[in-house]
Design a protein around this motif. Structure first.
Motif, PDB file in Angstrom:
ATOM      1  N   ARG A 123      -8.854   2.124  15.915  1.00  0.00           N
ATOM      2  CA  ARG A 123      -7.551   2.006  16.116  1.00  0.00           C
ATOM      3  C   ARG A 123      -7.047   0.599  16.349  1.00  0.00           C
ATOM      4  O   ARG A 123      -6.218   0.130  15.825  1.00  0.00           O
ATOM      5  CB  ARG A 123      -6.936   2.791  17.331  1.00  0.00           C
ATOM      6  CG  ARG A 123      -5.565   2.750  17.708  1.00  0.00           C
ATOM      7  CD  ARG A 123      -5.051   3.910  18.671  1.00  0.00           C
ATOM      8  NE  ARG A 123      -5.644   5.232  18.401  1.00  0.00           N
ATOM      9  CZ  ARG A 123      -5.053   6.151  17.837  1.00  0.00           C
ATOM     10  NH1 ARG A 123      -4.128   5.738  17.157  1.00  0.00           N
ATOM     11  NH2 ARG A 123      -5.811   7.325  17.536  1.00  0.00           N
ATOM     12  N   TRP A 166      -8.478   2.286   2.561  1.00  0.00           N
ATOM     13  CA  TRP A 166      -7.992   3.025   3.393  1.00  0.00           C
ATOM     14  C   TRP A 166      -6.741   3.783   2.657  1.00  0.00           C
ATOM     15  O   TRP A 166      -6.138   4.634   3.048  1.00  0.00           O
ATOM     16  CB  TRP A 166      -7.240   2.337   4.618  1.00  0.00           C
ATOM     17  CG  TRP A 166      -8.079   1.793   5.569  1.00  0.00           C
ATOM     18  CD1 TRP A 166      -9.411   2.152   5.664  1.00  0.00           C
ATOM     19  CD2 TRP A 166      -7.834   1.026   6.692  1.00  0.00           C
ATOM     20  NE1 TRP A 166     -10.137   1.570   6.671  1.00  0.00           N
ATOM     21  CE2 TRP A 166      -8.882   0.968   7.318  1.00  0.00           C
ATOM     22  CE3 TRP A 166      -6.900   0.445   7.396  1.00  0.00           C
ATOM     23  CZ2 TRP A 166      -9.479   0.196   8.612  1.00  0.00           C
ATOM     24  CZ3 TRP A 166      -7.021  -0.326   8.428  1.00  0.00           C
ATOM     25  CH2 TRP A 166      -8.212  -0.280   9.189  1.00  0.00           C
ATOM     26  N   GLU A 189      -1.556   5.059  12.869  1.00  0.00           N
ATOM     27  CA  GLU A 189      -0.950   3.560  13.012  1.00  0.00           C
ATOM     28  C   GLU A 189      -0.320   3.153  11.902  1.00  0.00           C
ATOM     29  O   GLU A 189       0.631   2.438  12.159  1.00  0.00           O
ATOM     30  CB  GLU A 189      -2.446   2.868  12.857  1.00  0.00           C
ATOM     31  CG  GLU A 189      -3.162   3.102  14.251  1.00  0.00           C
ATOM     32  CD  GLU A 189      -2.351   2.785  15.677  1.00  0.00           C
ATOM     33  OE1 GLU A 189      -1.511   2.100  15.673  1.00  0.00           O
ATOM     34  OE2 GLU A 189      -2.648   3.848  16.473  1.00  0.00           O
ATOM     35  N   TRP A 233      -4.768  -5.171  11.459  1.00  0.00           N
ATOM     36  CA  TRP A 233      -4.894  -5.210  10.013  1.00  0.00           C
ATOM     37  C   TRP A 233      -3.647  -5.017   9.499  1.00  0.00           C
ATOM     38  O   TRP A 233      -3.068  -5.624   8.637  1.00  0.00           O
ATOM     39  CB  TRP A 233      -5.960  -4.420   9.384  1.00  0.00           C
ATOM     40  CG  TRP A 233      -6.559  -4.595   7.817  1.00  0.00           C
ATOM     41  CD1 TRP A 233      -6.956  -5.501   7.381  1.00  0.00           C
ATOM     42  CD2 TRP A 233      -5.551  -3.930   6.727  1.00  0.00           C
ATOM     43  NE1 TRP A 233      -6.946  -5.404   5.866  1.00  0.00           N
ATOM     44  CE2 TRP A 233      -6.041  -4.560   5.765  1.00  0.00           C
ATOM     45  CE3 TRP A 233      -4.661  -3.025   6.654  1.00  0.00           C
ATOM     46  CZ2 TRP A 233      -5.685  -3.968   4.377  1.00  0.00           C
ATOM     47  CZ3 TRP A 233      -3.984  -2.464   5.680  1.00  0.00           C
ATOM     48  CH2 TRP A 233      -4.691  -2.944   4.346  1.00  0.00           C
ATOM     49  N   ILE A 234      -3.232  -3.770   9.942  1.00  0.00           N
ATOM     50  CA  ILE A 234      -1.481  -3.338   9.144  1.00  0.00           C
ATOM     51  C   ILE A 234      -0.535  -4.480   9.800  1.00  0.00           C
ATOM     52  O   ILE A 234       0.120  -4.820   8.518  1.00  0.00           O
ATOM     53  CB  ILE A 234      -1.178  -2.264   9.855  1.00  0.00           C
ATOM     54  CG1 ILE A 234      -2.223  -0.869   9.255  1.00  0.00           C
ATOM     55  CG2 ILE A 234       0.199  -1.918   9.736  1.00  0.00           C
ATOM     56  CD1 ILE A 234      -2.080   0.398   9.931  1.00  0.00           C
ATOM     57  N   ILE A 246      -6.014   6.087  11.084  1.00  0.00           N
ATOM     58  CA  ILE A 246      -5.473   5.208  10.239  1.00  0.00           C
ATOM     59  C   ILE A 246      -4.008   5.618   9.966  1.00  0.00           C
ATOM     60  O   ILE A 246      -3.074   4.785  10.025  1.00  0.00           O
ATOM     61  CB  ILE A 246      -6.276   4.979   8.914  1.00  0.00           C
ATOM     62  CG1 ILE A 246      -7.458   4.640   9.088  1.00  0.00           C
ATOM     63  CG2 ILE A 246      -5.405   4.364   7.873  1.00  0.00           C
ATOM     64  CD1 ILE A 246      -7.748   3.134   9.779  1.00  0.00           C
ATOM     65  N   GLU A 292     -11.285   9.840  11.817  1.00  0.00           N
ATOM     66  CA  GLU A 292     -10.888   8.271  11.422  1.00  0.00           C
ATOM     67  C   GLU A 292      -9.943   8.226  10.636  1.00  0.00           C
ATOM     68  O   GLU A 292      -8.989   7.299  10.993  1.00  0.00           O
ATOM     69  CB  GLU A 292     -12.113   7.450  11.067  1.00  0.00           C
ATOM     70  CG  GLU A 292     -13.123   7.407  12.064  1.00  0.00           C
ATOM     71  CD  GLU A 292     -14.771   6.875  11.317  1.00  0.00           C
ATOM     72  OE1 GLU A 292     -15.487   6.250  12.144  1.00  0.00           O
ATOM     73  OE2 GLU A 292     -14.926   7.202  10.249  1.00  0.00           O
ATOM     74  N   GLU A 311      -8.546  -2.150  15.313  1.00  0.00           N
ATOM     75  CA  GLU A 311      -8.683  -2.915  14.138  1.00  0.00           C
ATOM     76  C   GLU A 311      -7.596  -2.372  13.062  1.00  0.00           C
ATOM     77  O   GLU A 311      -6.928  -3.495  12.369  1.00  0.00           O
ATOM     78  CB  GLU A 311     -10.039  -2.547  13.244  1.00  0.00           C
ATOM     79  CG  GLU A 311     -10.072  -3.070  11.870  1.00  0.00           C
ATOM     80  CD  GLU A 311     -11.225  -2.723  11.045  1.00  0.00           C
ATOM     81  OE1 GLU A 311     -11.312  -3.330   9.867  1.00  0.00           O
ATOM     82  OE2 GLU A 311     -12.032  -2.003  11.441  1.00  0.00           O
ATOM     83  N   ALA A 312      -7.201  -1.211  13.114  1.00  0.00           N
ATOM     84  CA  ALA A 312      -6.039  -0.620  12.176  1.00  0.00           C
ATOM     85  C   ALA A 312      -4.580  -1.484  12.654  1.00  0.00           C
ATOM     86  O   ALA A 312      -4.122  -1.845  11.783  1.00  0.00           O
ATOM     87  CB  ALA A 312      -6.037   0.802  12.189  1.00  0.00           C
ATOM     88  N   LYS A 313      -4.504  -1.376  13.805  1.00  0.00           N
ATOM     89  CA  LYS A 313      -3.252  -2.084  14.223  1.00  0.00           C
ATOM     90  C   LYS A 313      -3.119  -3.657  13.969  1.00  0.00           C
ATOM     91  O   LYS A 313      -2.069  -4.150  13.486  1.00  0.00           O
ATOM     92  CB  LYS A 313      -2.992  -1.796  15.949  1.00  0.00           C
ATOM     93  CG  LYS A 313      -2.690  -0.818  16.177  1.00  0.00           C
ATOM     94  CD  LYS A 313      -2.624  -0.796  18.113  1.00  0.00           C
ATOM     95  CE  LYS A 313      -2.554   0.534  18.426  1.00  0.00           C
ATOM     96  NZ  LYS A 313      -2.527   0.375  20.063  1.00  0.00           N
ATOM     97  N   LYS A 351      -9.069  -2.299   1.206  1.00  0.00           N
ATOM     98  CA  LYS A 351      -9.794  -2.005   2.143  1.00  0.00           C
ATOM     99  C   LYS A 351     -10.255  -0.483   2.430  1.00  0.00           C
ATOM    100  O   LYS A 351     -11.232  -0.189   3.142  1.00  0.00           O
ATOM    101  CB  LYS A 351      -8.387  -2.007   3.233  1.00  0.00           C
ATOM    102  CG  LYS A 351      -8.855  -1.656   4.828  1.00  0.00           C
ATOM    103  CD  LYS A 351      -9.682  -2.981   5.318  1.00  0.00           C
ATOM    104  CE  LYS A 351      -9.728  -2.667   6.773  1.00  0.00           C
ATOM    105  NZ  LYS A 351     -10.675  -3.709   7.560  1.00  0.00           N
TER     106      LYS A 351
END
Length: 108
Positions: free
Chosen positions: A13, A59, A84, A19-20, A81, A77, A15-17, A57
């Motif tokens: 979570r 994703w 987020e 990265w986004i 994603i 997982e 990492e996703a925040k 990525k």
């Protein structure tokens, strides 16, 4: 991408925040996914950059195996994603009939 071992959703979570925030163009925030429109238009440079970033990525198709361009993520997982993306006002730019009907998935 870090190895989350299938259980460290908090790390994913975070990492996703991050990265986004670093990759999603602010000009697209809150706008609908152009892939879901009946009429097709030429993607803007921002839309194309976002599609490319999500694809690289893995994703865009998070549960597909990495060997097929996916993220190799579990269902839990992948939900992180998606959550987020929603919190950031972002959308998944990779989708459509082919992804939903013909793409590979990981069995849980």
């Amino acid at each position: 991408m870090a190895d989350f071992g299938g259980g460290d959703l908090d790390a994913l979570r975070t990492e996703a925040k991050e990265w986004i925030a670093a990759n999603f163009p602010a000009s697209l925030k809150g706008r609908p996914n152009p892939m879901m429109r009946e009429e097709r238009s030429t993607p803007s440079p921002e839309q194309e950059a976002w599609r490319k970033a999500m694809g690289e990525k893995g994703w865009g198709v998070p549960t597909w195996p990495k060997a097929y361009g996916g993220g190799g993520l579990s269902g839990a997982e992948a939900r992180v994603i998606q959550q987020e993306l929603g919190r950031a006002g972002a959308y998944n730019p990779i989708g459509g009939m082919g992804v939903m009907m013909f793409g590979p998935t990981l069995l849980e």
